[in-house]
Design an enzyme around this catalytic site. Structure first.
Site, PDB file in Angstrom:
ATOM      1  CD  GLU A   1     -17.469  -4.274 -14.242  1.00 33.78           C
ATOM      2  OE1 GLU A   1     -18.559  -3.851 -13.827  1.00 33.78           O
ATOM      3  OE2 GLU A   1     -16.533  -4.579 -13.510  1.00 33.78           O
TER       4      GLU A   1
ATOM      5  CG  HIS B   1     -19.031  -5.087 -10.291  1.00 35.34           C
ATOM      6  ND1 HIS B   1     -18.539  -3.970 -10.918  1.00 35.34           N
ATOM      7  CD2 HIS B   1     -18.856  -4.872  -8.949  1.00 35.34           C
ATOM      8  CE1 HIS B   1     -18.093  -3.118 -10.005  1.00 35.34           C
ATOM      9  NE2 HIS B   1     -18.269  -3.647  -8.819  1.00 35.34           N
TER      10      HIS B   1
ATOM     11  N   GLY C   1     -19.449  -8.463  -5.906  1.00 31.46           N
ATOM     12  CA  GLY C   1     -18.723  -8.432  -4.629  1.00 31.46           C
ATOM     13  C   GLY C   1     -19.612  -8.131  -3.438  1.00 31.46           C
TER      14      GLY C   1
ATOM     15  NE  ARG D   1     -15.058   0.565  -9.262  1.00 38.78           N
ATOM     16  CZ  ARG D   1     -15.779   0.061  -8.255  1.00 38.78           C
ATOM     17  NH1 ARG D   1     -15.687  -1.217  -7.926  1.00 38.78           N
ATOM     18  NH2 ARG D   1     -16.617   0.839  -7.578  1.00 38.78           N
TER      19      ARG D   1
ATOM     20  CB  SER E   1      -0.876   0.018   1.263  1.00 39.53           C
ATOM     21  OG  SER E   1      -1.570  -1.202   1.409  1.00 39.53           O
ATOM     22  NE  ARG E   2      -1.904   5.681  -1.989  1.00 36.21           N
ATOM     23  CZ  ARG E   2      -2.860   6.580  -2.084  1.00 36.21           C
ATOM     24  NH1 ARG E   2      -2.777   7.518  -2.999  1.00 36.21           N
ATOM     25  NH2 ARG E   2      -3.902   6.555  -1.279  1.00 36.21           N
TER      26      ARG E   2
HETATM   27  P1  NAP Z   1     -10.257   1.494   1.313  1.00 40.18           P
HETATM   28  O1  NAP Z   1     -10.573   1.106   2.713  1.00 40.18           O
HETATM   29  O2  NAP Z   1     -10.094   2.932   0.971  1.00 40.18           O
HETATM   30  O3  NAP Z   1      -8.943   0.687   0.888  1.00 40.18           O
HETATM   31  C1  NAP Z   1      -8.201   0.965  -0.251  1.00 40.18           C
HETATM   32  C2  NAP Z   1      -6.750   0.736   0.082  1.00 40.18           C
HETATM   33  O4  NAP Z   1      -5.984   0.871  -1.120  1.00 40.18           O
HETATM   34  C3  NAP Z   1      -6.201   1.730   1.091  1.00 40.18           C
HETATM   35  O5  NAP Z   1      -5.714   1.024   2.199  1.00 40.18           O
HETATM   36  C4  NAP Z   1      -5.069   2.451   0.364  1.00 40.18           C
HETATM   37  O6  NAP Z   1      -3.969   2.582   1.259  1.00 40.18           O
HETATM   38  C5  NAP Z   1      -4.745   1.477  -0.772  1.00 40.18           C
HETATM   39  N1  NAP Z   1      -4.204   2.148  -1.974  1.00 40.18           N
HETATM   40  C6  NAP Z   1      -4.580   3.317  -2.542  1.00 40.18           C
HETATM   41  N2  NAP Z   1      -3.820   3.577  -3.611  1.00 40.18           N
HETATM   42  C7  NAP Z   1      -2.939   2.547  -3.712  1.00 40.18           C
HETATM   43  C8  NAP Z   1      -1.886   2.258  -4.601  1.00 40.18           C
HETATM   44  N3  NAP Z   1      -1.552   3.093  -5.589  1.00 40.18           N
HETATM   45  N4  NAP Z   1      -1.195   1.104  -4.425  1.00 40.18           N
HETATM   46  C9  NAP Z   1      -1.491   0.268  -3.407  1.00 40.18           C
HETATM   47  N5  NAP Z   1      -2.477   0.507  -2.520  1.00 40.18           N
HETATM   48  C10 NAP Z   1      -3.184   1.632  -2.677  1.00 40.18           C
HETATM   49  O7  NAP Z   1     -11.372   0.931   0.328  1.00 40.18           O
HETATM   50  P2  NAP Z   1     -12.223  -0.423   0.455  1.00 40.18           P
HETATM   51  O8  NAP Z   1     -13.502  -0.149   1.107  1.00 40.18           O
HETATM   52  O9  NAP Z   1     -11.339  -1.497   0.986  1.00 40.18           O
HETATM   53  O10 NAP Z   1     -12.520  -0.679  -1.104  1.00 40.18           O
HETATM   54  C11 NAP Z   1     -11.458  -0.882  -2.004  1.00 40.18           C
HETATM   55  C12 NAP Z   1     -11.947  -0.894  -3.432  1.00 40.18           C
HETATM   56  O11 NAP Z   1     -12.658  -2.103  -3.679  1.00 40.18           O
HETATM   57  C13 NAP Z   1     -12.939   0.211  -3.807  1.00 40.18           C
HETATM   58  O12 NAP Z   1     -12.283   1.401  -4.156  1.00 40.18           O
HETATM   59  C14 NAP Z   1     -13.703  -0.390  -4.959  1.00 40.18           C
HETATM   60  O13 NAP Z   1     -13.114   0.000  -6.170  1.00 40.18           O
HETATM   61  C15 NAP Z   1     -13.544  -1.888  -4.766  1.00 40.18           C
HETATM   62  N6  NAP Z   1     -14.817  -2.563  -4.432  1.00 40.18           N
HETATM   63  C16 NAP Z   1     -15.315  -3.490  -5.278  1.00 40.18           C
HETATM   64  C17 NAP Z   1     -16.475  -4.167  -4.946  1.00 40.18           C
HETATM   65  C18 NAP Z   1     -17.041  -5.228  -5.846  1.00 40.18           C
HETATM   66  O14 NAP Z   1     -18.248  -5.355  -5.913  1.00 40.18           O
HETATM   67  N7  NAP Z   1     -16.218  -5.991  -6.527  1.00 40.18           N
HETATM   68  C19 NAP Z   1     -17.142  -3.883  -3.750  1.00 40.18           C
HETATM   69  C20 NAP Z   1     -16.605  -2.922  -2.925  1.00 40.18           C
HETATM   70  C21 NAP Z   1     -15.436  -2.267  -3.265  1.00 40.18           C
HETATM   71  P3  NAP Z   1      -2.883   3.743   1.025  1.00 40.18           P
HETATM   72  O15 NAP Z   1      -3.663   5.018   0.929  1.00 40.18           O
HETATM   73  O16 NAP Z   1      -1.977   3.647   2.205  1.00 40.18           O
HETATM   74  O17 NAP Z   1      -2.187   3.384  -0.246  1.00 40.18           O
HETATM   75  C1  GLV Z   2     -18.759  -1.707  -5.811  1.00 40.99           C
HETATM   76  O1  GLV Z   2     -18.095  -2.031  -6.732  1.00 40.99           O
HETATM   77  C2  GLV Z   2     -18.406  -0.695  -4.872  1.00 40.99           C
HETATM   78  O2  GLV Z   2     -17.412   0.006  -5.085  1.00 40.99           O
HETATM   79  O3  GLV Z   2     -19.137  -0.551  -3.878  1.00 40.99           O
END
Ligand code: NAP
Ligand code: GLV
Length: 313
Positions: free
Chosen positions: A261, A279, A281, A232, A175-176
């Protein structure tokens, strides 16, 4: 009565919150996302919109006269132009947390299905081609003792790491920023790719992460490794992934999201070692209800002039 447009059918509990607050609610319903023209037309005259990840909320939408709030029905907001929203004074919210467990569960489902070759196994059974138990039939990757590399140790990444521990996976993350409280070793992306048996993506889609997993990154992964993407689609160069799967360098993939998508690369559809999901999740009844409630409560608070709980712009 302020009008709110919801771009897709959502859990009725969310609609009830909007209506109980005295809002006039209009919805798009249909199997396909609302098109660009209909979206622009439908938002006219609205004070709020509740969009889905399929809707591009750009400056043209945000410029709609009278639009004050975008309460996203998702956590990932790469489809929303936050800078334009700030410039135009439009409040934006999302739905963090309530879908973490559901998305982490699906990630593990894809991991298990890819590691244990479930699509191939299912196809074999349906084809009537199971000739009897054989020691060398459909051997896959043992999770116990394997190394999992999580890209993006946020809410979902951490929930995946917790679940992975129960299967005996050893987890590292990239992660960053450091996350000392997580107790998970942080490594650079090069090391994560070169040493992980399974790479699972949980970072947001940003300019920095678009095609983070391109042909070069795939080549750096361990031969026989597995790639999981529930983040994504555009984080992965899908054409390069197809080549890596076809060559056997990447043994399998579990994908819930796609670069373009709702289309998945035709090469992926032809490969049984690619486990594909549309999609889904966060697609549990509980998570989708909580997402609808969160979006609705954010909308009601913002339109009432209060600070919404999940404001991101
Ligand atoms: P989150 O809590 O904000 O976690 C995202 C993590 O990514 C953070 O810990 C951040 O840490 C890290 N990050 C940001 N930029 C990065 C980079 N360049 N390289 C490596 N790590 C990086 O978000 P979340 O709730 O876990 O959700 C994450 C993502 O999952 C969402 O943005 C969404 O796109 C996806 N999602 C998909 C579904 C689905 O249906 N498939 C459902 C929900 C979410 P740092 O800032 O320290 O880098
Ligand atoms: C789904 O993909 C979400 O970001 O909640």
């Amino acid at each position: 009565m302020p009008r709110v447009f919801v771009t897709q059918a959502i859990d009725p509990a969310g609609l009830a919150v909007l209506r109980d607050a005295g809002l006039d609610v209009a919805e798009h319903r249909g199997e396909r996302p609302i098109g660009r023209g209909p979206l622009l037309a439908a938002v006219k005259g609205c004070a709020g919109v509740i969009p889905m990840p399929t809707d591009r909320i750009d400056d043209a939408v945000l410029a709609t006269a009278g639009l004050r709030v975008v309460a996203h029905h998702a956590v990932g907001y790469d489809n929303i132009d936050l800078e334009a929203a700030k410039r135009r004074g439009v409040i934006v919210t999302n739905t963090p947390g309530v879908l973490t467990a559901a998305t982490a569960d699906l990630t593990l489902a894809l991991m298990l299905a890819a590691a244990r070759r479930l699509v191939e196994a299912d196809q074999l059974m349906r084809a009537g081609a199971f000739a009897g138990w054989r020691p060398l039939l459909l051997r896959g990757l043992a999770l116990d003792g394997a190394r999992l590399g999580i890209v993006g140790l946020g809410r979902i990444g951490r929930a995946v790491a917790r679940r992975a521990a129960a299967f005996g996976l050893q987890t590292v993350h990239c992660s960053r920023s450091d996350k000392p409280d997580a107790g998970i070793e942080r490594v650079d992306l090069e090391t994560l790719l070169a040493t992980s048996d399974i790479v699972s993506l949980h970072c947001p889609l940003t300019a920095e992460t678009r095609h983070l997993i391109d042909a070069a990154a795939l080549a750096r992964m361990k031969p026989g490794a597995i790639l999981i993407n529930t983040a994504r689609g555009p984080v992965v160069d899908e054409a390069a992934l197809v080549e890596a799967l076809e060559s056997g360098h990447i043994a399998a993939a579990g994908l819930d999201v796609f670069e373009d998508e709702p289309r998945a690369h035709p090469g992926l559809r032809a490969l049984p070692q690619a486990v594909l999901a549309p999609h889904i999740g966060s697609a549990t009844v509980a998570a989708r209800r909580q997402m609808a409630l969160k979006a609705a409560r954010n909308m009601v608070a913002a339109l009432a002039g209060d600070t919404p709980p999940d404001r991101i712009a």
